[in-house]
Write an enzyme that holds these catalytic residues in place. Structure first.
Site, PDB file in Angstrom:
ATOM      1  CG  ASP A 101      -2.253   0.606   1.073  1.00  0.00           C
ATOM      2  OD1 ASP A 101      -2.390   1.668   0.372  1.00  0.00           O
ATOM      3  OD2 ASP A 101      -3.147   0.054   1.709  1.00  0.00           O
ATOM      4  CG  ASP A 203      -4.753   5.562   0.178  1.00  0.00           C
ATOM      5  OD1 ASP A 203      -5.729   4.409   0.926  1.00  0.00           O
ATOM      6  OD2 ASP A 203      -4.108   7.093   1.050  1.00  0.00           O
ATOM      7  CD  GLU A 263      13.522   2.959 -14.873  1.00  0.00           C
ATOM      8  OE1 GLU A 263      14.289   2.793 -14.087  1.00  0.00           O
ATOM      9  OE2 GLU A 263      13.423   4.418 -14.759  1.00  0.00           O
ATOM     10  CG  HIS A 333      -9.059  -0.996   5.064  1.00  0.00           C
ATOM     11  ND1 HIS A 333      -8.444  -0.937   2.863  1.00  0.00           N
ATOM     12  CD2 HIS A 333      -7.977   0.302   4.905  1.00  0.00           C
ATOM     13  CE1 HIS A 333      -8.262   0.323   2.835  1.00  0.00           C
ATOM     14  NE2 HIS A 333      -7.576   0.747   3.779  1.00  0.00           N
ATOM     15  CG  ASP A 334     -10.731   2.521   4.126  1.00  0.00           C
ATOM     16  OD1 ASP A 334     -10.643   3.238   5.056  1.00  0.00           O
ATOM     17  OD2 ASP A 334     -10.124   2.794   3.081  1.00  0.00           O
TER      18      ASP A 334
END
Length: 538
Positions: A101, A203, A263, A333-334
């Protein structure tokens, strides 16, 4: 089939681990990275492709890791960099990718950069955050609001200016209009790529840039799609967020970010899009193959559900996405756990939600505990730790109810999560849904996930094929997935009564599919029981 090509992420299932609540290896009540490593076999047995680790960075934990004070450090409550290296290596040995995250739009106010930035108006990092003078009457520079309530501006007595914070006042926004800051953030990303991570969940990725003129947001009578923070008790919902996020400059930065990822072949990104027009923003952010690899919005993370809503959401994104790639999620999780939010009444309904999610075109984020059918935990006010819930209690109880510890063993202290007192209480009703109980029950939700995910990963048409919906009776979905000569027909009944659907004469039920597919096939018709599903080859 283990996908090893550079496009492994297309159609992948990404299992989200919230480390604080997954497994505690040292008895301090907080889950940690060694705890994740200890449970890798469980995750691998789910037949998922990757793990998304919620933040483990050094942080004062005002927002539980989404307030980063060191982008290159592991917070001691989670372990060490060596623990992370071991986790990555052990995951790779099991064919699992590791995504982390990455919080780019803001840092903690305890970050060394912010401490320097706030010290004066002329230091080397003075412009690394978003600062603005007060208006003549001393009030904030404009009407922008924080997702967590109140003004998005906080006064700093050192600089005698306001700084922007789209979330907590302890989460100041970084100033991406500063090229030097952009370069530094890309170096923070490179640090983890060099360490062997396979990708990033980004996020609040549409929050990086703000309108440099600081124009007021206009009022909003109705939000167009599922926007972050939109709750009737939150004034954030009463603005159209035209100037505080989702600015055109963000697309240019995402091109720079993609060039860096390119890359490192085989790495990927999935962006979290919380916006008033989230589906269009998903399309903009994933188009042309030069920005995000994939993105998800909050559209399936709301309380809305049912066949019509899912079809509308998917068809809307499909019509806008062109060459982009979606990533679907029905929990994280929200938001309240999907079993409660979509008001599931039985294990069969939970299995239907799973099949619907896993047969759409796109990749999938699966939140820990979803495979157990966990419900939203009910917590007393004194048990809350989420600042969002504390601010809006009791109308909104915050995010703690979906973040309670994983139940590993039904008859163990703290359900086997920890030998100490956990940071959030274990929900009493979660013990009956513990992994040891469900693992031993052939018809459990957990074993349905294991079986269906194992079957799905062998179906190339479900990993990469196009999708097309067909008309069907109320409370049902009927859609095709096509890839080359392969054509699957998926039939789903969201209703509480059985229903019969007419199918093409060439439709043949697939044999050997998981037992959670329970359609009764008779010639050119399939009868689906309540919350039943079927898949046929055409």
């Amino acid at each position: 089939m283990t996908r090893t090509d550079s496009d492994w992420w297309r159609g992948a299932v990404i299992y989200q681990v919230y480390p604080r609540s997954f497994f505690d290896s040292n008895g301090d009540g907080i889950g940690d990275l060694p705890g994740v490593t200890a449970k890798l076999d469980y995750i691998a047995d789910l037949n998922v492709d990757a793990i998304w680790l919620s933040p483990f960075f050094t942080s004062p934990m005002k927002d539980f890791g989404y307030d980063v004070s060191d982008y290159r450090g592991v917070d001691p409550i989670f372990g060490t960099l060596d623990d992370l290296d071991k986790l990555i290596a052990e995951a790779h040995q099991r064919g699992l990718k590791i995504m982390i995250d990455q919080v780019l739009s803001h840092s903690s106010d305890q970050h060394a950069w912010f401490k320097e930035s706030r010290a004066s108006r002329d230091n080397p990092k003075a412009d690394w955050y978003v600062w603005a003078d007060a208006r003549e009457d001393g009030t904030p520079p404009n009407n922008w609001l924080s997702v967590f309530g109140g003004s998005a501006w906080a006064w700093d007595s050192r600089r005698r200016q306001y700084y922007l914070h789209n979330f907590l006042a302890s989460q100041p926004d970084l100033n991406f209009h500063n090229p030097e800051l952009q370069d530094q953030m890309l170096e923070e990303v490179r640090f983890w790529l060099e360490r062997g991570v396979d990708g990033f969940r980004l996020d609040a990725i549409n929050f990086c840039f703000h309108d440099p003129e600081l124009r007021d947001n206009p009022p909003s009578q109705a939000v167009q799609e599922a926007s972050i923070g939109v709750r009737k008790e939150n004034p954030y919902a009463y603005q159209y967020h035209k100037y505080d996020k989702t600015q055109p400059e963000n697309l240019v930065f995402l091109q720079r970010l993609r060039a860096l990822l390119d890359e490192y072949p085989g790495t990927t990104t999935v962006g979290e899009i919380g916006d008033d027009n989230s589906l269009q923003t998903m399309a903009d952010y994933t188009g042309n193959g030069d920005k995000l690899h994939m993105a998800y919005s909050f559209d399936l993370l709301t309380e809305q559900t049912g066949a019509d809503f899912i079809r509308h959401t998917v068809e809307t994104i499909e019509s806008n996405l062109t060459d982009g790639w979606p990533c679907w999620a029905i929990g994280n999780h929200d938001v309240a756990r999907v079993a409660s939010r979509w008001r599931a009444q039985s294990p069969e309904q939970l299995k239907l939600f799973m099949i619907a999610l896993l047969t759409l075109r796109g990749s999938v984020c699966l939140y820990q505990g979803e495979e157990l059918g966990l419900t939203e935990a009910e917590l007393a006010f004194e048990d809350l730790v989420d600042p969002y819930g504390i601010s809006f209690w009791p109308e909104y109880k915050g995010r703690d109810g979906c973040r309670t510890p994983m139940p590993w063993q039904h008859d163990a202290d703290q359900a086997g999560f920890s030998s100490g007192k956990p940071w959030l209480p274990v929900a009493a009703d979660h013990k009956a849904a513990a992994i040891d109980v469900q693992g031993a029950a052939p018809d459990s939700v957990l074993n349905a996930y294991r079986a269906f995910l194992g079957w799905r990963r062998e179906q190339d048409v479900l990993l990469a094929g196009a999708i097309e919906f067909h008309d069907s009776p109320a409370d049902t979905l009927l859609f095709s997935r096509r890839d080359g000569d392969r054509h699957l027909l998926v039939a789903l009944n969201f209703g509480s009564e059985s229903v019969t659907l007419d199918l093409p004469a060439s439709a043949q039920p697939i044999t050997g599919t998981p037992g959670c597919l329970k359609g009764d096939w008779q010639g050119t018709q399939v009868t689906l029981p309540a919350y039943g599903a079927g898949v046929a080859e055409v």
